[in-house]
Motif scaffolding. Sequence first.
Motif, short mmCIF file in Angstrom:
data_model
loop_
_atom_site.label_atom_id
_atom_site.label_comp_id
_atom_site.label_asym_id
_atom_site.label_seq_id
_atom_site.Cartn_x
_atom_site.Cartn_y
_atom_site.Cartn_z
N GLU A 73 7.56 6.10 6.25
CA GLU A 73 7.01 7.19 7.06
C GLU A 73 6.15 8.10 6.19
O GLU A 73 5.12 8.60 6.61
CB GLU A 73 8.14 7.99 7.73
N TRP A 74 6.59 8.34 4.96
CA TRP A 74 5.78 9.06 3.96
C TRP A 74 6.06 8.36 2.62
O TRP A 74 7.14 8.50 2.06
CB TRP A 74 6.16 10.53 3.87
N ALA A 75 5.12 7.60 2.13
CA ALA A 75 5.30 6.82 0.91
C ALA A 75 4.44 7.37 -0.21
O ALA A 75 3.25 7.60 -0.02
CB ALA A 75 4.95 5.36 1.15
N SER A 76 5.04 7.57 -1.41
CA SER A 76 4.27 7.99 -2.58
C SER A 76 5.14 7.91 -3.83
O SER A 76 5.72 8.92 -4.23
CB SER A 76 3.73 9.41 -2.39
N PRO A 77 5.21 6.77 -4.53
CA PRO A 77 4.81 5.45 -4.03
C PRO A 77 5.87 4.83 -3.13
O PRO A 77 5.57 4.00 -2.30
CB PRO A 77 4.62 4.65 -5.31
N GLY A 78 7.18 5.24 -3.32
CA GLY A 78 8.23 4.79 -2.42
C GLY A 78 8.51 5.84 -1.36
O GLY A 78 7.74 6.78 -1.16
N HIS A 79 9.64 5.71 -0.67
CA HIS A 79 9.99 6.66 0.39
C HIS A 79 10.10 8.07 -0.17
O HIS A 79 10.72 8.30 -1.22
CB HIS A 79 11.33 6.27 1.01
N ARG A 80 9.52 9.01 0.55
CA ARG A 80 9.62 10.44 0.19
C ARG A 80 10.20 11.20 1.38
O ARG A 80 9.92 10.89 2.54
CB ARG A 80 8.25 11.00 -0.19
N ASP A 81 10.97 12.22 1.08
CA ASP A 81 11.61 13.02 2.13
C ASP A 81 10.65 14.11 2.56
O ASP A 81 10.69 15.23 2.06
CB ASP A 81 12.92 13.60 1.61
N TYR A 127 0.86 -1.19 0.00
CA TYR A 127 0.00 0.00 0.00
C TYR A 127 0.89 1.23 0.00
O TYR A 127 2.05 1.18 0.44
CB TYR A 127 -0.90 0.02 1.24
N THR A 128 0.34 2.35 -0.45
CA THR A 128 1.15 3.57 -0.51
C THR A 128 0.25 4.80 -0.46
O THR A 128 -0.97 4.71 -0.32
CB THR A 128 2.01 3.57 -1.78
N ASP A 129 0.88 5.96 -0.58
CA ASP A 129 0.21 7.27 -0.61
C ASP A 129 -0.43 7.61 0.74
O ASP A 129 -1.64 7.80 0.85
CB ASP A 129 -0.82 7.34 -1.74
N THR A 130 0.41 7.68 1.75
CA THR A 130 -0.02 8.19 3.04
C THR A 130 1.20 8.67 3.81
O THR A 130 2.29 8.10 3.67
CB THR A 130 -0.77 7.12 3.86
N GLY A 131 1.01 9.72 4.58
CA GLY A 131 2.07 10.23 5.44
C GLY A 131 1.71 9.95 6.88
O GLY A 131 0.74 10.49 7.42
N PHE A 132 2.50 9.11 7.55
CA PHE A 132 2.16 8.69 8.90
C PHE A 132 2.18 9.85 9.90
O PHE A 132 1.52 9.77 10.94
CB PHE A 132 3.10 7.58 9.36
N TRP A 133 2.96 10.90 9.64
CA TRP A 133 2.97 12.06 10.54
C TRP A 133 1.55 12.61 10.70
O TRP A 133 1.17 13.07 11.77
CB TRP A 133 3.90 13.15 10.00
N ASP A 134 0.77 12.53 9.65
CA ASP A 134 -0.62 12.95 9.70
C ASP A 134 -1.52 11.82 10.20
O ASP A 134 -2.27 11.97 11.17
CB ASP A 134 -1.10 13.38 8.30
N ASN A 180 8.88 9.04 13.55
CA ASN A 180 9.09 7.62 13.28
C ASN A 180 7.76 6.91 13.54
O ASN A 180 7.69 5.92 14.25
CB ASN A 180 10.22 7.13 14.22
N HIS A 181 6.68 7.46 12.93
CA HIS A 181 5.33 7.08 13.33
C HIS A 181 4.85 5.77 12.73
O HIS A 181 3.73 5.34 13.02
CB HIS A 181 4.37 8.22 13.02
N SER A 182 5.69 5.12 11.92
CA SER A 182 5.37 3.73 11.57
C SER A 182 5.25 2.91 12.85
O SER A 182 4.47 1.96 12.92
CB SER A 182 6.45 3.15 10.66
N ALA A 183 6.01 3.29 13.89
CA ALA A 183 5.93 2.60 15.18
C ALA A 183 4.52 2.68 15.75
O ALA A 183 3.99 1.70 16.28
CB ALA A 183 6.93 3.20 16.17
N SER A 184 3.89 3.84 15.64
CA SER A 184 2.54 4.02 16.14
C SER A 184 1.54 3.21 15.32
O SER A 184 0.66 2.53 15.87
CB SER A 184 2.15 5.50 16.11
#
Length: 764
Positions: free
Chosen positions: A391-399, A348-355, A404-408
């Motif tokens: 942490e922010w994927a679209s479609p791969g890692h984005r800066d 899955y992709t296209d989401t920013g975990f910080w949000d 480090n909210h993948s932990a959450s």
Amino acid sequence: MTKNLVFKTLSIIASFLISLIASAQSNPADWVNPLVGTQSSYELSHGNTYPAIAMPWGMNTWTPQTGKMGNGWQYTYDAHKIRGFKQTHQPSPWINDYGQFSIMPMVGSHPQFDEEARASWFSHKTEVVKPYYYSVYLADYNLKAEITPSERGAAFRFTYPHSGVEAGFITSWLVIDAFDGESEILAQEGSFTISGYSSKNSGGVPENFKCYFTIELDRPIAEVQLDEVITEKGLPHKRMAIRLDTKKNSVVQVRVASSFISPEQAQINLHEVRGYAFESLMEKGRKRWNDLLGRIIVEGGSTDETKTFYSALYRCLLFPRRFYEIDAQGKIIHYSPYSGEVLPGYLYTDTGFWDTFRALFPLLNLIYPDENIKIQEGLLNTYRESGFFPEWASPGHRDCMIGNHSASVLADAFIKGIKVTDLKTLSEGVIHGANHVHPEIKSVGRIGFEYYNKLGYVPYNVKINESVARSLEYSYDDWCIYRLLKAMGRPEKEWEPFATRSLNYRILFDPTSNLMRPRLKNGRWVEPFDPFKWGDAYTEGNAWHYVWSCLHDIQGLINLLGGEGIFTEMLDLVFNLPPIFNDSYYGHTIHEIREMQIVGMGNYAHGNQPMQHMAYLYNYASEPWKAQMRIRDIMKKLYQPTPDGYCGDEDNGQTSAWYVFSAMGFYPVCPGTDQYVIGSPLFKRITLYPQGGLPTSIVAQGNNAATPYIQEMTLNGVASTKCYLTHQELRGGSQINFVMSSKANEDRGIEMRDRPYSFSKEEN
């Protein structure tokens, strides 16, 4: 007016209201307005959304394109012309797009390749916009365009002109725009199919990335014209026009699908729409949306409240999107944007975990665990393919963004019973991400982890920006890892360091200002200190916003402040201060600042994520009634079912999920616990139908706009003074009854035993 006429009028109104309620129960998709949030711009966001014509979590989304090619604002409500109908995967205008191409029908003696020249005037008065259907009248061509989506494709229906036609014939064209960059478009006269690929993207892909597409027509191609230009940036830009022989009133059917794997897989994906009548595909999409939106049924609200609720819930079911496909043997496979390989399993992709860690993923855990287990398995694949959780994927890692909210996301799912099979990879991955940073993408893993692990914070003067925000969010993430490892039964030596570090937020607390303040490497406070300065040591916020960021230990914060009296006074002050700000770090007033400034709620910035839990914190300090008042006020003023319906970026479902939870009467202040902190339910009745759980009923007696306060609550017939509900209570067939009032009950929920979880209480 006679009594009979009055009676008849009231009967008509009652029947209308009953029909509205019945519609909400059986067809919630028809309450959705996909145009909510589209009246946005770079300077001011009312959502920064576009009308996503898609299936829930669909791999592909379609939208009318009003913006220029490559413009993140691909559809804006104030625009007047449509340039094409675009396949998009864009999660936000700031991240922009990939896997994109467009098609545009037109008539005329020759085709118009240029996007400005081919654009047609349109009016919202002729738009019909549903999650599962879009139609519009293209005035310049006197034709009607319709779209209905599948997960990896779409069906189009173009109705060509019926008047002004000489000899009964018109020259009809379809322009395919593969956008600039490496691309290819192939078609032959007499054939029914166009194929090609586009590689235009905004990042997060390896060199071999391509979006392969196939377009199938219901009539043969009469003529092919290919256009190629070189852009100002020196990139080739390919477009193709095909001529179709049509008569007046001709209806042209076009079916489209794409793949990130291969042209052959695009043909396989086309089976989603091939052989189906347009109406049957549309009804299939409508049923799917109704089924998923119908897992939450709301009753007894106003028309606008019902529209706002289901429009928000629709947004919650768009991202993260499925990035996997199903091959000819029925196996689940995906193109990896991390390695460039085709591999088995979910992604899955296209989401920013910080949000989205804050409310979107907790909503999936509560209502849609059947989808989230696949998302969780996909996260493990990301780790296997890249060495890090995203942490922010679209479609791969984005800066992009911090933390480090993948932990959450991983911990909240596991603790709530959504458990992946490979526990070794899960534990290895979260520990690795907390102690490393990606060699290229500095927002993946933890930048500054060496300082944080040694000092307990990221120093201000080590060339790592947003140091306070990073430190506070790492502290919460450490608590999540502690909770996850302990729940997995891992040995104490693994989870104890994370439990200890989860209290690091205390190190940045400055007792002279009662705020979280940046420190230098030598431990001294940074001077001068402006608590209203946005950015710099904070992420899209200021010190008044970030003091509330120890989600896992609000009682610990209360203790640092010197008691709940000071704590609630500071909460009040955020709402009562004027909208003071210092934007010098950015050099201009960023849109997040402007959105705080204009809504009339002091320094409260609901349009950005760090503060969205703040109003619920009164529940931790003997004043839950203030939370009820504030939350109702936020729902009323900052959310509407209109193109300007949000108060900031919608952000992949997070700002919508806040509304969905808050309208139900509770909110996951601290993902990683099993608790949802109580606010103020908006509707008279809400029924939850969580997948794998039992129906739960939430009734709010006497509820209306003038009664935001909870007088009393019963849970399964037993009086409860608690300020929270548990995950099991909301999934276990509970009967939750609130009695609402226009007057605050200042005696309910004020005892320590009534308060939600805090880590400091666990320590004691």
